[in-house]
Design an enzyme around this catalytic site. Structure first.
Site, PDB file in Angstrom:
ATOM      1  N   LYS A   6     -18.668 -32.932 -13.243  1.00 37.95           N
ATOM      2  CA  LYS A   6     -18.011 -33.852 -14.179  1.00 37.95           C
ATOM      3  C   LYS A   6     -17.354 -33.083 -15.325  1.00 37.95           C
ATOM      4  CE  LYS A   6     -21.927 -35.948 -15.053  1.00 37.95           C
ATOM      5  NZ  LYS A   6     -22.836 -35.149 -14.211  1.00 37.95           N
ATOM      6  N   ARG A  13     -25.367 -43.972 -18.662  1.00 32.81           N
ATOM      7  CA  ARG A  13     -26.310 -43.390 -17.715  1.00 32.81           C
ATOM      8  C   ARG A  13     -27.403 -44.375 -17.325  1.00 32.81           C
ATOM      9  NH1 ARG A  13     -25.722 -37.668 -18.918  1.00 32.81           N
ATOM     10  NH2 ARG A  13     -27.069 -36.402 -17.634  1.00 32.81           N
ATOM     11  N   ARG A  52     -25.362 -21.873 -13.036  1.00 33.97           N
ATOM     12  CA  ARG A  52     -24.355 -22.177 -14.065  1.00 33.97           C
ATOM     13  C   ARG A  52     -24.615 -21.346 -15.336  1.00 33.97           C
ATOM     14  NH1 ARG A  52     -23.554 -28.193 -16.158  1.00 33.97           N
ATOM     15  NH2 ARG A  52     -25.800 -28.006 -16.445  1.00 33.97           N
ATOM     16  N   ARG A  58     -28.222 -22.822 -19.901  1.00 34.13           N
ATOM     17  CA  ARG A  58     -28.801 -23.983 -20.585  1.00 34.13           C
ATOM     18  C   ARG A  58     -30.304 -24.056 -20.318  1.00 34.13           C
ATOM     19  NH1 ARG A  58     -24.973 -29.162 -19.346  1.00 34.13           N
ATOM     20  NH2 ARG A  58     -27.023 -30.065 -18.946  1.00 34.13           N
ATOM     21  N   ARG A 105     -34.146 -33.790 -13.201  1.00 33.63           N
ATOM     22  CA  ARG A 105     -32.895 -34.473 -13.595  1.00 33.63           C
ATOM     23  C   ARG A 105     -32.320 -35.246 -12.406  1.00 33.63           C
ATOM     24  NH1 ARG A 105     -29.921 -29.385 -15.765  1.00 33.63           N
ATOM     25  NH2 ARG A 105     -28.063 -30.701 -15.871  1.00 33.63           N
TER      26      ARG A 105
HETATM   27  P1  AP5 Z   1     -20.446 -28.947 -14.305  1.00 32.43           P
HETATM   28  O1  AP5 Z   1     -19.009 -29.298 -14.339  1.00 32.43           O
HETATM   29  O2  AP5 Z   1     -21.047 -28.301 -15.510  1.00 32.43           O
HETATM   30  O3  AP5 Z   1     -21.326 -30.202 -13.842  1.00 32.43           O
HETATM   31  P2  AP5 Z   1     -21.679 -31.559 -14.603  1.00 32.43           P
HETATM   32  O4  AP5 Z   1     -21.549 -32.661 -13.599  1.00 32.43           O
HETATM   33  O5  AP5 Z   1     -20.875 -31.695 -15.859  1.00 32.43           O
HETATM   34  O6  AP5 Z   1     -23.204 -31.299 -14.879  1.00 32.43           O
HETATM   35  P3  AP5 Z   1     -24.136 -31.431 -16.157  1.00 32.43           P
HETATM   36  O7  AP5 Z   1     -25.391 -30.652 -15.862  1.00 32.43           O
HETATM   37  O8  AP5 Z   1     -23.444 -31.049 -17.423  1.00 32.43           O
HETATM   38  O9  AP5 Z   1     -24.462 -32.916 -16.135  1.00 32.43           O
HETATM   39  P4  AP5 Z   1     -25.709 -33.592 -16.609  1.00 32.43           P
HETATM   40  O10 AP5 Z   1     -25.277 -34.978 -16.360  1.00 32.43           O
HETATM   41  O11 AP5 Z   1     -27.019 -33.230 -16.086  1.00 32.43           O
HETATM   42  O12 AP5 Z   1     -25.884 -33.025 -18.097  1.00 32.43           O
HETATM   43  P5  AP5 Z   1     -25.499 -33.587 -19.522  1.00 32.43           P
HETATM   44  O13 AP5 Z   1     -25.037 -32.461 -20.333  1.00 32.43           O
HETATM   45  O14 AP5 Z   1     -24.649 -34.822 -19.413  1.00 32.43           O
HETATM   46  O15 AP5 Z   1     -20.680 -27.992 -13.036  1.00 32.43           O
HETATM   47  C1  AP5 Z   1     -21.957 -27.457 -12.732  1.00 32.43           C
HETATM   48  C2  AP5 Z   1     -21.789 -26.034 -12.111  1.00 32.43           C
HETATM   49  O16 AP5 Z   1     -21.116 -26.173 -10.856  1.00 32.43           O
HETATM   50  C3  AP5 Z   1     -20.937 -25.066 -12.958  1.00 32.43           C
HETATM   51  O17 AP5 Z   1     -21.458 -23.768 -12.856  1.00 32.43           O
HETATM   52  C4  AP5 Z   1     -19.540 -25.165 -12.322  1.00 32.43           C
HETATM   53  O18 AP5 Z   1     -18.825 -23.949 -12.493  1.00 32.43           O
HETATM   54  C5  AP5 Z   1     -19.896 -25.426 -10.860  1.00 32.43           C
HETATM   55  N1  AP5 Z   1     -18.900 -26.262 -10.177  1.00 32.43           N
HETATM   56  C6  AP5 Z   1     -18.235 -27.346 -10.682  1.00 32.43           C
HETATM   57  N2  AP5 Z   1     -17.408 -27.875  -9.738  1.00 32.43           N
HETATM   58  C7  AP5 Z   1     -17.583 -27.119  -8.618  1.00 32.43           C
HETATM   59  C8  AP5 Z   1     -17.008 -27.174  -7.316  1.00 32.43           C
HETATM   60  N3  AP5 Z   1     -16.097 -28.103  -6.965  1.00 32.43           N
HETATM   61  N4  AP5 Z   1     -17.414 -26.263  -6.416  1.00 32.43           N
HETATM   62  C9  AP5 Z   1     -18.337 -25.316  -6.753  1.00 32.43           C
HETATM   63  N5  AP5 Z   1     -18.902 -25.192  -7.972  1.00 32.43           N
HETATM   64  C10 AP5 Z   1     -18.528 -26.108  -8.891  1.00 32.43           C
HETATM   65  O19 AP5 Z   1     -26.922 -34.111 -20.045  1.00 32.43           O
HETATM   66  C11 AP5 Z   1     -27.968 -33.212 -20.392  1.00 32.43           C
HETATM   67  C12 AP5 Z   1     -29.152 -34.017 -20.933  1.00 32.43           C
HETATM   68  O20 AP5 Z   1     -28.763 -34.745 -22.119  1.00 32.43           O
HETATM   69  C13 AP5 Z   1     -29.711 -35.099 -19.992  1.00 32.43           C
HETATM   70  O21 AP5 Z   1     -30.634 -34.574 -19.057  1.00 32.43           O
HETATM   71  C14 AP5 Z   1     -30.356 -36.066 -20.994  1.00 32.43           C
HETATM   72  O22 AP5 Z   1     -31.592 -35.577 -21.454  1.00 32.43           O
HETATM   73  C15 AP5 Z   1     -29.380 -36.039 -22.165  1.00 32.43           C
HETATM   74  N6  AP5 Z   1     -28.334 -37.066 -22.062  1.00 32.43           N
HETATM   75  C16 AP5 Z   1     -26.982 -36.857 -21.945  1.00 32.43           C
HETATM   76  N7  AP5 Z   1     -26.319 -38.020 -21.885  1.00 32.43           N
HETATM   77  C17 AP5 Z   1     -27.271 -39.004 -21.963  1.00 32.43           C
HETATM   78  C18 AP5 Z   1     -27.199 -40.424 -21.929  1.00 32.43           C
HETATM   79  N8  AP5 Z   1     -26.016 -41.080 -21.811  1.00 32.43           N
HETATM   80  N9  AP5 Z   1     -28.372 -41.125 -22.015  1.00 32.43           N
HETATM   81  C19 AP5 Z   1     -29.543 -40.495 -22.148  1.00 32.43           C
HETATM   82  N10 AP5 Z   1     -29.676 -39.145 -22.181  1.00 32.43           N
HETATM   83  C20 AP5 Z   1     -28.545 -38.401 -22.086  1.00 32.43           C
END
Ligand code: AP5
Length: 208
Positions: free
Chosen positions: A13, A88, A127, A154, A165
């Site tokens: 994403k 979420r 990552r 991270r 997760r």
């Molecule tokens: P990346 O693009 O970073 O993936 P992402 O989908 O953005 O993953 P996140 O881990 O950031 O999502 P998340 O939802 O767990 O975390 P968030 O920060 O929102 O890509 C991942 C890796 O794959 C990278 O190395 C990239 O280079 C590689 N890649 C990408 N595309 C690729 C492809 N096509 N092919 C190969 N490799 C590829 O949330 C973190 C924490 O915050 C949560 O656990 C929770 O505690 C809290 N939180 C956040 N939002 C909320 C909410 N709305 N409600 C409650 N808690 C929340």
């Protein structure tokens, strides 16, 4: 463009959002980025959120909903927004609908970046992110491919937390796929292909 990005942790994403921002300049609003900045700056929100994030659990809806109601009313979001990591839970989605209806800014779509779970554990444990500009990379990047800054892992990208997760996603967030399908807003892209191939389809799905 007013869109929500859906998908499991590590589906890509943030990677796809960064490409949309680079090409179209639409504000990218990531709850994960906002929360990590709050933790780093030791704000009240950051102190409350840290233990949930470290465990791979969701931060309580009450904190997130207020935060996003404020963020979406900042002036830049009037031009459009890419929501990443929000909503979420169904409660967050219902609250977002109410706010957008009040602001008369309907969603154009909810884009699901679809990747099988078995591909995700590898992606997330390898990552790395830039300490300076926040760019997303992998363990293969000795320094930031964008600004040359130092890369770090991270706290929640260790295997045990990644697996939790994914369970939390399955239980609390995946019901949003049907929620947006029911509203006729769901768009799905196969995210298990090279980044630029995925991006070409993202643009086609969004009519960009
Ligand atoms: P990346 O693009 O970073 O993936 P992402 O989908 O953005 O993953 P996140 O881990 O950031 O999502 P998340 O939802 O767990 O975390 P968030 O920060 O929102 O890509 C991942 C890796 O794959 C990278 O190395 C990239 O280079 C590689 N890649 C990408 N595309 C690729 C492809 N096509 N092919 C190969 N490799 C590829 O949330 C973190 C924490 O915050 C949560 O656990 C929770 O505690 C809290 N939180 C956040 N939002 C909320 C909410 N709305 N409600 C409650 N808690 C929340």
């Amino acid at each position: 463009m007013n869109i929500v990005l859906l998908g499991a942790p590590g589906a890509g994403k943030g990677t796809q959002a960064a490409k949309l921002v680079e090409e179209f300049g639409t504000p990218h609003i990531s709850t994960g980025d906002i929360l990590r900045a709050a933790v780093k700056n030791q704000t009240e929100l950051g102190k409350k959120a840290k233990s949930y994030m470290d465990a791979g659990e969701l931060v309580p809806d009450s904190l997130i909903i207020d935060l996003m109601n404020e963020r979406l009313q900042e002036p830049d979001a009037a031009k459009g927004f890419i929501l990443d990591g929000f909503p979420r839970t169904t409660a967050q989605a219902v609250s977002l609908d109410a706010l957008l209806s009040q602001l008369k800014r309907p969603l154009d779509g909810a884009l699901l970046v679809d990747v099988p779970f078995d591909a995700i554990v590898d992606r997330l444990t390898s990552r790395r992110c830039c300490k300076d500009c926040g760019a997303i990379g992998t363990v293969a990047d000795a320094s930031c491919p964008k600004c040359g800054g130092e890369m770090y892992q991270r706290d929640d990208d260790n295997e045990a937390t990644v697996r939790n997760r994914l369970s939390v996603y399955e239980r609390s967030t995946s019901p949003l796929i049907d929620y947006y399908k029911g509203k006729g807003l769901l768009l799905t892209v196969d995210g298990n292909r090279p980044v630029d191939t995925v991006y070409a389809d993202v643009k086609a799905l969004l009519d960009l």
